[in-house]
Design an enzyme around this catalytic site. Structure first.
Site: not given
Length: 882
Positions: A528, A836
């Site tokens: 990510c 994240h």
């Protein structure tokens, strides 16, 4: 100097002798300044040339050697007369200038159509090369001693003293003669990069370097003096300022397959000196301007005398000599003062020079007298109805006609930068073999150096060829083909600029790109951090465009010491193309299949092992890696030797200058080792100044950045400007960090202050949320959609320049105000190891802001959703007139 045998060989070159005869014909005829009459003379001569070619084709087997040679001589003389008339005599006529203007009469426009057809005929002639080869190979003095009736011996023996008309090439022998006999009245202009000039150039009393990237065809002689030579040594500037005091000016460059841009720029400079010398007209003083046949390499091959110029890296501070900086003066690569909007990437996305579809003008000459034929009337009438023309006499078909020798260039498709095919990563995926051993790693920041490669080349649009009968021959219609695409580099043939050039890299009929394409990216195991940076970077339209139109390929530098030889750039381009294919021209809520960037990730891992496995990484570090890697692949100066450290005297001199001037000098020094589109788009600079609190002595260093990391204060809430205040505040150094003051000769209490000295076109701001112990500061940093950083830019110019520098250094876009609009935000939740990354990206007026979470994306829920407390990296783009 030139060896005797080589000199003799050049002295008895039949081409030089016959060119002199053609020159004489043209000089003897001064009967008319009428463009129509001159065009008629050209057509008549063209008919004679075609008749001679036809004789050779029909009767060559039955001709005696002397008869055959005589016809070849006649054919060449006719061709050369047309060449001089079309490229020199006619462009000097007053009517020619008015015929080119926008308010030209219909008759003048028709004359220009005929003129352009004649030029095209010269360019497409395929017979002249064979004629030249035959004349040289079968010269009577070579094969039949005593049979010199064909040759004018007096002309032959005096060839070295018979210089051609201004605007023509001269041989190495003739240049050697000028240097030996007229050195004080001769100016040499070397059109090569400064590094090559300093390494070796022709030895003469007056020689200067005008770098090929420092001027364009719209310049006048005064602009060359004021802009192109701004970083040249004062001696060279003075020599060029005295250009009207010389009797001869000779322009030369390197002539080879790899230097076609230099050769093109040589013709541009020739045009400027002969037709745009408004400040100091050279024609009025009968100053002859020549080019050097076969260029610098031809001079060296004939053992011509050369010399080397040595420069010290700190000469700018000591003597004002900026020649060692090798300024990359690309036209409009950085915006100038007064830019209303950011248009400066046009040249990088297109070509080196902004061609304007103009006809190349060369010096004034006179016309030859030939018997008239009725062909002009037919041609003129035909042009009225069909924009094509006919000549009554026959000519070889275009397939039989060749470009003249001045243009022995390779095919266009050979001119693109050749770089190795990247490894077949898909095969490695299938076999689970990750290493790409042949790829050199990018292990550190791009601070390496080179001999400057050609920066931009100028493509010539292929012409649509529509043939109409010209007797038994053909003429060519000069209309751009609607499907034509610009090739990699120009192929200068005759001394004439290409017609119908494009000023942008996108072709005239190329569909408009949808640069706000929207598509998701698959997470390939903690990737990510990569996905969010890719989405954010592609909010920069200039970056997307150079990879979508493949113009990046022409800037790949295989010699860049820290580059991957194009691997990273090529796989990034493939990814951008794939994303564009899936995500462009979509309706607002239309979804599409996400992209799996696995090959790009493997390419990154093969270059830097940090990104090889599936562990979580810092998105800011990946952003820095990607920009550095792309920069090194596209670094035009990546093989230059590193700059020498400044001497103590130079450092002292630098400290006396304002940061505005010193930083500009350091930026130019930086560009001698690092110059790429990435630098132009993303790189800025800041100064770090140490100051002794006892004596006030300072020491300043200048550091470049592509991602600016600013500290985040430990408060409950703050504004982005608080981060900049923290970044630029005066810091008192601790006891263990005391600076050893060179004036006090010991460690003293001291301070450190950072000052932003260059703000880039696209500013990437990293909010330093993690400390040295990897603890995260989660404070909400508020940032605006429109950010004004003008107060943080060093603006302390006090009027002082280094000794000897009389002109200001290039601004390169560093003109306030500095206002930025928010383009994208990379956000982070969680810790450095278990968090994240997601992204917010502005997709333009039609689509608006979108939120990206790997494969999924959506429009933002409200106007301020992208102003998030989780912001980690901010992407701003400079705007003007706001």
């Amino acid at each position: 100097m030139v060896e005797v045998d080589s000199r003799k060989q050049l002295l008895y070159d039949p081409i030089v002798r016959l060119s002199g005869i053609a020159d004489k014909f043209v000089m003897q005829d001064a009967t008319s300044s009428n463009m129509k009459v001159s065009l008629q003379e050209c057509i008549d001569t063209l008919a004679n040339y075609q008749d001679e070619c036809k004789k050779l084709k029909r009767n060559e087997p039955t001709l005696s050697p002397s008869e055959r040679y005589s016809i070849y001589e006649s054919a060449y003389i006719y061709y050369k007369i047309i060449h001089i008339m079309v490229l020199t005599r006619i462009p000097s006529l007053p009517q020619f200038s008015s015929a080119k203007s926008s308010d030209a009469t219909n008759e003048d426009k028709e004359l220009m159509q005929i003129y352009n057809m004649l030029v095209k005929t010269l360019l497409s002639d395929e017979k002249i090369a064979q004629i030249k080869s035959y004349l040289r190979a079968n010269y009577p003095d070579k094969n039949s001693k005593g049979k010199e009736s064909i040759v004018n011996k007096q002309l032959l023996n005096n060839e070295v003293f018979m210089l051609p008309l201004s605007g023509s090439p001269i041989s190495a022998v003739q240049l050697n003669h000028l240097i030996q006999m007229y050195d004080s009245s001769l100016l040499l202009i070397d059109v090569r990069p400064r590094a090559e000039f300093d390494s070796k150039h022709i030895k003469a009393k007056s020689v200067i370097c005008v770098e090929p990237v420092s001027f364009k065809n719209s310049f006048t002689d005064l602009e060359v003096e004021k802009k192109s030579l701004i970083t040249s040594p004062q001696k060279e500037i003075a020599l060029f300022q005295a250009r009207d005091k010389y009797n001869y000016i000779v322009i030369y460059t390197q002539q080879s397959e790899k230097t076609q841009f230099y050769m093109h720029q040589q013709l541009v400079l020739l045009d400027i000196l002969m037709n745009k010398s408004f400040a100091k007209p050279l024609n009025e003083k009968n100053i002859k301007v020549f080019t050097l046949d076969k260029g610098f390499s031809g001079w060296v091959s004939k053992k011509g005398a050369c010399e080397t110029t040595t420069q010290n890296g700190d000469a700018i501070y000591i003597s004002g000599n900026t020649s060692s900086l090798n300024l990359q003066n690309l036209p409009q690569l950085s915006p100038n003062i007064g830019s209303s909007m950011d248009k400066s990437m046009r040249d990088m996305m297109s070509t080196s020079a902004d061609f304007e579809g103009r006809t190349y003008q060369l010096p004034q000459q006179q016309q030859p007298v030939f018997a008239r034929t009725p062909s002009f009337k037919n041609l003129f009438n035909k042009a009225k109805s069909s924009s094509t023309s006919s000549v009554t006499s026959s000519s070889p078909a275009p397939s039989q006609l060749v470009r003249p020798q001045t243009s022995s260039m390779p095919p266009l498709e050979q001119n693109f930068t050749q770089y190795p095919e990247t490894p077949k990563l898909l095969t490695q995926i299938n076999t689970n073999t990750m290493p790409l051993s042949q790829i050199s790693p990018i292990s550190s920041r791009a601070m390496s150096p080179m001999t400057k490669n050609m920066l931009t080349q100028s493509p010539q649009l292929p012409m649509k060829i529509s043939r109409t009968t010209i007797g038994n021959g053909a003429m060519l219609d000069l209309k751009p083909h609607p499907d034509s695409k610009p090739p990699g580099q120009p192929v200068p043939a005759l001394p004439q600029l290409p017609h119908h050039m494009t000023g942008t890299y996108q072709n005239l009929n190329q569909p408009k790109l949808d640069l706000d394409f929207t598509v998701g990216l698959e997470n390939m195991g903690n990737s990510c951090y990569m996905n969010c940076i890719i989405q954010c970077l592609l909010s920069t339209h200039e970056l997307s465009q150079i990879f979508l139109n493949n113009s990046y390929e022409k800037h790949i530098n295989l010699n860049s010491k820290l580059g991957s030889k194009g691997v990273l750039a090529k796989y990034f381009a493939r990814l951008v193309h794939t994303m564009y294919r899936e995500g462009s021209f979509k309706r607002p809520l239309e979804k599409n299949k996400p992209i799996q960037p696995i090959q790009f990730k493997m390419a990154c891992g093969s270059i830097n092992s940090l990104f090889k496995d599936n562990t979580q990484q810092d998105s800011q570090e990946f952003c820095q890696f990607l920009l550095d890697g792309l920069h090194e692949d596209l670094n035009q100066c990546g093989a230059n030797p590193p700059l020498k450290e400044l001497s103590e005297d130079a450092e002292k001199m630098r400290e006396k200058l304002s940061m505005r001037i010193a930083s500009s000098i350091e930026w130019e020094r930086f560009l001698t080792t690092d110059f790429s589109v990435i630098v132009d788009l993303f790189q800025g600079q800041y100064a770090s100044q140490l100051k002794c609190k006892v004596c006030g002595c300072t020491s300043t260093t200048y550091q470049t950045f592509s991602v600016l990391s600013v500290p985040v204060p430990h408060v409950s809430s703050c504004h982005i400007l608080d981060c900049f205040n923290e970044f630029t505040k005066v810091e008192k150094l601790g006891t263990d960090e005391l600076w050893s003051c060179p004036t006090c000769k010991k460690k003293q209490p001291s301070t450190k202050k950072l000052t932003i000295t260059r703000l880039p076109r696209n500013l990437i701001i990293h909010l330093k949320r993690f400390d040295n112990m990897m603890n995260k500061n989660n404070v909400f940093v508020k940032y605006p959609f429109l950010l004004d950083l003008t107060p943080y830019w060093a603006n302390d110019f006090d009027g002082r320049l280094p000794p000897g520098v009389t002109d200001e250094l290039p601004t390169r876009g560093q003109v306030p105000p500095f206002r930025y609009k928010l383009n994208a935000v990379a956000s982070h939740v969680g810790s450095l190891y278990g968090g994240h990354y997601t992204a917010y990206v502005n997709k333009g007026i039609n689509r608006g802001w979108h939120y990206f979470d790997d494969t999924s994306y959506r429009p933002i829920k409200n106007e301020t959703e992208c102003i998030t407390p989780n912001a980690y990296v901010l992407f701003y783009h400079r705007v003007y007139g706001v």
